[in-house]
Design a protein around this motif. Structure first.
Motif, mmCIF file in Angstrom:
data_model
loop_
_atom_site.group_PDB
_atom_site.id
_atom_site.type_symbol
_atom_site.label_atom_id
_atom_site.label_comp_id
_atom_site.label_asym_id
_atom_site.label_seq_id
_atom_site.Cartn_x
_atom_site.Cartn_y
_atom_site.Cartn_z
ATOM 1 N N UNK A 153 0.807 -1.210 0.000
ATOM 2 C CA UNK A 153 0.000 0.000 0.000
ATOM 3 C C UNK A 153 0.837 1.254 0.000
ATOM 4 N N UNK A 156 0.745 4.585 -2.338
ATOM 5 C CA UNK A 156 -0.127 5.752 -2.265
ATOM 6 C C UNK A 156 0.708 6.985 -1.971
ATOM 7 N N UNK A 170 -8.649 7.339 -3.209
ATOM 8 C CA UNK A 170 -8.605 6.408 -4.322
ATOM 9 C C UNK A 170 -10.010 6.220 -4.843
ATOM 10 N N UNK A 171 -10.142 5.961 -6.119
ATOM 11 C CA UNK A 171 -11.463 5.749 -6.683
ATOM 12 C C UNK A 171 -11.912 4.333 -6.403
ATOM 13 N N UNK A 172 -11.009 3.380 -6.572
ATOM 14 C CA UNK A 172 -11.302 1.973 -6.325
ATOM 15 C C UNK A 172 -10.203 1.455 -5.403
ATOM 16 N N UNK A 173 -10.449 0.313 -4.730
ATOM 17 C CA UNK A 173 -9.487 -0.105 -3.710
ATOM 18 C C UNK A 173 -8.050 -0.245 -4.210
ATOM 19 N N UNK A 174 -7.863 -0.698 -5.435
ATOM 20 C CA UNK A 174 -6.504 -0.951 -5.876
ATOM 21 C C UNK A 174 -5.893 0.297 -6.482
ATOM 22 N N UNK A 175 -4.707 0.604 -6.016
ATOM 23 C CA UNK A 175 -3.926 1.721 -6.534
ATOM 24 C C UNK A 175 -3.798 1.668 -8.052
ATOM 25 N N UNK A 176 -3.436 0.490 -8.532
ATOM 26 C CA UNK A 176 -3.130 0.357 -9.939
ATOM 27 C C UNK A 176 -4.369 0.593 -10.785
ATOM 28 N N UNK A 177 -5.457 0.074 -10.286
ATOM 29 C CA UNK A 177 -6.718 0.227 -11.006
ATOM 30 C C UNK A 177 -7.146 1.696 -11.009
#
Lengths: 487, 463
Positions: A153, A156, A170-177
């Protein structure tokens, strides 16, 4: 300090810049220009250098906020340096400092140019110049996060250092996504703008370059007189897209997931649109005698307001000649800036909202000294930490601003020029007033002033603290401060 | 392109965790490491700040039982909903509300004995997937250790028919300097050694591996075979006669209850008089002593030297560790240390604390097993999952329900991954310790020990 991780990520950044440079090389091929080769060799060199630096993945991949800041600041400086070399090598900008200024201005999406005539550039260089805006708008580290799988994490901290705004969500839980989603929205909006520009009979190459400059809210014009010579339709398209790119990208994310109600209730977006509408009407009223035609006045006012508040910096008219109140309004807008989480610069609408709410609270506490009231936004309370960081940001901004004006004033170009030159660079806008007005450029400044302005552009784009961190002596103590030698 | 991002790959689950105390934190760590999309709802802003800095997840500040917070967390399309706040009632309420407008599987933690009798009823009526009680589970684990005091840890598989036992090879034992191949020839071939820890390194051994004194050994066997094996190598296998428990909290109640049922005498030391009264009502067969638990004299006066087992359950980890060390010093009692909170597993494994039980791991193991099962295709299901060797390895029991490439072939023909062992095959209640010519069939349960993580189905054992 996790130095090996810093080097590793910097290596990746160089590789990506190398890949990005293939695009102008391709333009060189299409337009049969020799300068294309310069980009091709630069691309190969950068890729090789980056490959060497990022050859071995470090064992400890944890990065804390300080590493995030250092990585961000260093990668932006490094990118600007390597990015300026093609201008210098092709001799299109003969001075290295000028080339650096131009590239910093590109990546930070400022759009302050030292070129008297951008039309003289060849296609490959022109493309690279505008493409730096597109890359800088969303941020290269966000791009890095989108394409390179990194576990943990702690990443971030990279995004936190690079993204504009008081707090990063973040928009969605995964940073990459999240990073990939941001770039997809960005890419889609850019394509949409190209489409509408081409529809207005703008040449494809010019449309692409203009869209890059709008998307990053940069403002490098392809034309000598920025956007003044274009048709009404094209000016409206650019106005609307500038406003689009100044909106918090969370808004598009909410639309994408069909939370329409929530999206249109975002108070920052509402305030942003309200400010645009309000100032446009005020300026229209004030400068009506200049055009003597209602649609014209409104169009120019809207174009200029959108261009300044989103910190793009296009000009449809030489606003340096507009009446004084209109000019003052535009200068105020320079500081307001766009929404947090957009590609725009400035202090950001949401920070001003928090500041104004704090003032309200202060006033209330004079009436009821023991009253307790919590600031809130979009129905949820604002944490004290956020309010505090906004206050500190504002003060730091003002100190940096004043110091910069002082340094630039050694050029003796007059108060308004010095003031607006710093305002236009630290807020990533581009043109200011008088000697740095829309029809002028920054070539006449001394090397000292140019270096100060370069620093301001980077500091403004990276929200001050990553750049200032580089001057924090504690950063260079390799040992944490709490480890004492035991005798 | 968008749709792939908006609805990411089916292999990762959308999980909402309400509350981030000890168990919530462990769950967040494990489940996000396994690649799931996690949203944490938590009231405490400072906890949220820590989480944001540590994990790749979304955090929401708020009350997990409020409709708006749940909506913000996107409960409609969540796959799994886990409520592990400090309050049982809140956990149940969170799950009930979440179930109202979502098809997710809901798991609640419920700890108080008042509800623990009605777990099955509550689960069915509220439509929950699982109700977990960490105190009860850890009490059961501690009880299993006390039935077999030479073991450091006892985990059960195949509904208690097979056991995985952890123990340390003592000095001068016949296993010292013996290869595993010789062990099979001379002592027994009905057990399977599935992992050895030596100086912090975990090995899944081959036949040529030489055992040494002080090695920590995990082996799997049928219940009676395991005891026979331990007897053969001259390790005492009788269950303890009496146990002293220090502290009178929830876990004490659960543990004492388990032990009293199997005829072990229980002495409970508790410093609050009122609690002593309550305990003696709840556990009429136990000896409840009202005494200051932090004084040496109190412990010795209560007869610590005559005890065969000593379990401090004061609720304060540091105090528990000290009490354990003291008991080790003055008596020969088997000690169990329960670690609730502290996180220094490297230091803890260096101290001689006897068996160490981590309730937060026990809870998260059960939930992670469930989450993995949700992710897996339908060809196999995870029955049980244990983290062994401080989570350096996993022991997983799969139920085989459908044909897959790993099914129906002789084991020697399967292209298995490295660092992996098939510990046993349970066919209709018969435990088979497999050899190369055995096969995995539909209807079996199969236990795998591996240092890989994230196995969700049986085909994951193949390369």
């Amino acid at each position: 300090m996790n130095a090996s991780m810093i080097i590793y990520i910097l290596g990746h950044v160089l590789r990506i810049e190398g890949i990005f440079m293939l695009m102008p090389a391709l333009m060189g091929l299409i337009y049969q220009e020799k300068n294309g080769w310069v980009f091709l060799f630069m691309a190969a060199g950068l890729f090789l250098l980056g490959f060497l630096l990022s050859f071995k993945k470090p064992k400890n991949t944890t990065i804390y906020l300080k590493e995030g800041c250092v990585i961000t600041a260093l990668s932006w400086i490094m990118m600007s340096f390597f990015g300026c070399l093609p201008f210098y090598i092709t001799k299109e900008i003969p001075s290295l400092l000028d080339a650096f200024f131009e590239t910093v201005s590109g990546f930070t999406t400022t759009g302050a140019s030292i070129l008297p005539d951008p039309e003289a550039l060849c296609h490959a260089t022109q493309f690279w110049r505008c493409f730096t805006h597109w890359v800088g708008g969303m941020g290269v580290l966000v791009f890095l996060l989108a394409i390179i799988p990194m576990s943990g994490g702690s990443n971030i901290n990279l995004m936190r250092a690079e993204s504009p705004g008081p707090s990063v969500g973040k928009l969605v839980p995964k940073m990459r996504q999240t990073a990939a989603l941001l770039y997809l929205i960005y890419f889609f909006l850019t394509i949409l703008e190209v489409f509408f520009l081409v529809l207005g009979k703008m040449p494809v190459f010019d449309s692409v370059c203009t869209s890059f400059a709008t998307a990053g809210t940069g403002g490098f014009g392809v034309y000598r007189n920025s956007f003044a010579g274009q048709s009404d339709y094209l000016q409206w398209v650019v106005t609307i897209f500038m406003i689009f790119f100044g909106v918090n990208f969370n808004f598009y994310f909410l639309l994408l997931y069909r939370y329409f109600k929530k999206a249109f209730k975002m108070s920052e977006v509402r305030a942003y649109l309200f400010i645009i509408l309000g100032t446009t009407l005020l300026i229209s009223a004030n400068s009506f005698q200049l055009f003597n035609d209602l649609p014209d006045t409104f169009r120019h006012a809207a174009f200029q307001v959108a261009s300044i508040i989103t910190t793009t910096g296009f000009a449809s008219n030489d606003f340096n000649l507009w009446p004084e109140p209109s000019k003052v309004l535009l200068v105020v807008l320079m500081f307001v800036g766009a929404c947090a989480g957009s590609t725009g610069g400035g202090i950001k609408v949401s920070r001003f909202m928090i500041l104004i709410k704090s003032i309200k609270k202060e006033l209330q506490s004079y009436v009821h000294p023991k009253s307790v009231s919590k600031l809130s936004m979009d129905g949820s309370p604002i944490e004290h930490e956020v309010v505090r960081s906004v206050n500190v940001f504002f003060i730091t901004f003002m100190i940096l601003f004043t110091a910069s004006v002082f340094f630039v004033s050694f050029d003796n170009k007059g108060m308004i020029t010095s003031f607006t030159a710093v305002a236009a660079t630290i807020n990533n806008i581009g043109p200011g007033l008088e000697l740095v007005g829309p029809t002028q450029n920054y070539a006449g400044f001394s090397p000292l002033a140019k270096i100060v302005l370069c620093f301001d552009m980077l500091a403004g784009r990276l929200e001050l603290f990553p750049m200032l961190m580089l001057f924090n002596p504690k950063l260079y103590h390799t040992k944490p401060f709490y480890t004492h030698k035991i005798k | 392109m968008f749709s792939k991002l908006v609805h990411p790959t089916t292999k990762s689950l959308k999980i909402i965790i309400v509350g981030n105390g000890k168990v919530g934190h462990t769950l967040t760590e494990q489940l996000s490491k396994e690649g799931n999309n996690i949203t944490v709802i938590e009231k405490d802003a400072s906890v949220i700040a820590d989480l944001d800095a540590q994990f790749d997840i979304i955090t929401i500040k708020g009350n997990g039982a409020s409709y708006n917070t749940l909506k913000e967390a996107g409960v409609e399309d969540a796959d799994l909903f886990i409520a592990v706040t400090g309050s049982d009632e809140l956990n149940l309420l969170c799950c009930t509300i979440a179930k109202q407008f979502s098809k997710c599987a809901a798991i609640a933690r419920v700890r108080t004995p008042d509800y623990s009798q009605e777990v099955a009823y509550l689960r069915d009526k509220l439509g929950l997937a699982m109700i977990i009680n960490p105190e009860l589970e850890s009490a059961r684990e501690m009880a299993r250790i006390l039935y077999l005091p030479t073991a450091l840890q006892v985990n059960t598989f195949a509904h208690g028919q097979a056991e995985m036992i952890k123990f340390k090879i003592p000095e001068g034992n016949i296993l010292d300097d013996m290869t595993i191949a010789n062990l099979g020839k001379h002592v027994t071939h009905n057990i399977l050694i599935c992992g050895i820890e030596r100086a912090g390194e975990v090995v899944i051994p081959s036949g040529a591996f030489v055992l040494k004194a002080d090695d920590i050994l995990y082996f799997v066997a049928k219940r009676d075979e395991a005891r026979k094996f331990l007897k053969n190598i001259h390790i005492f296998t009788k269950q303890v006669k009496n146990t002293m428990i220090v502290g009178g909290g929830l876990s004490t109640y659960y543990l004492a209850n388990e032990l009293l049922h199997t005829g072990i005498d229980v002495h409970i030391l508790e410093s609050s008089f009122e609690r002593c009264n309550e305990l003696s009502t709840l556990l009429p067969d136990a000896v409840v002593i009202n005494s200051d638990v932090s004084s040496q004299e109190g412990l010795l006066g209560a007869g610590l030297k005559d005890m065969e087992a000593f379990v401090p359950l004061t609720g304060i980890d540091e105090e528990n560790i000290l009490l354990t060390l003291f008991a080790k010093k003055v008596s020969k009692a088997k000690v169990i240390t329960k670690i609730n909170r502290i996180n220094f597993s490297d230091v803890i494994s260096d101290l001689d604390l006897g068996s160490v039980v981590y309730p937060k791991l026990i809870t998260s193991e059960a939930i992670i097993a469930y989450a993995r099962a949700l992710r897996a295709s339908r060809s196999s299901e995870i029955e049980t999952l244990y983290h062994i060797f401080d989570s350096k390895a996993e022991a997983i029991e799969f139920r085989i329900t459908e044909a897959s490439p790993a099914v129906g072939k002789e084991l020697k023909d399967l292209q298995l991954k490295k660092d992996l062992l098939i510990a046993f095959i349970n066919r209709k209640g018969k435990i088979i310790i497999p050899s190369g010519s055995d096969t995995i069939e539909i209807g079996d349960t199969v236990m795998i020990v591996t240092t890989h993580t994230g196995f969700t189905e049986i085909r994951d054992i193949l390369r």
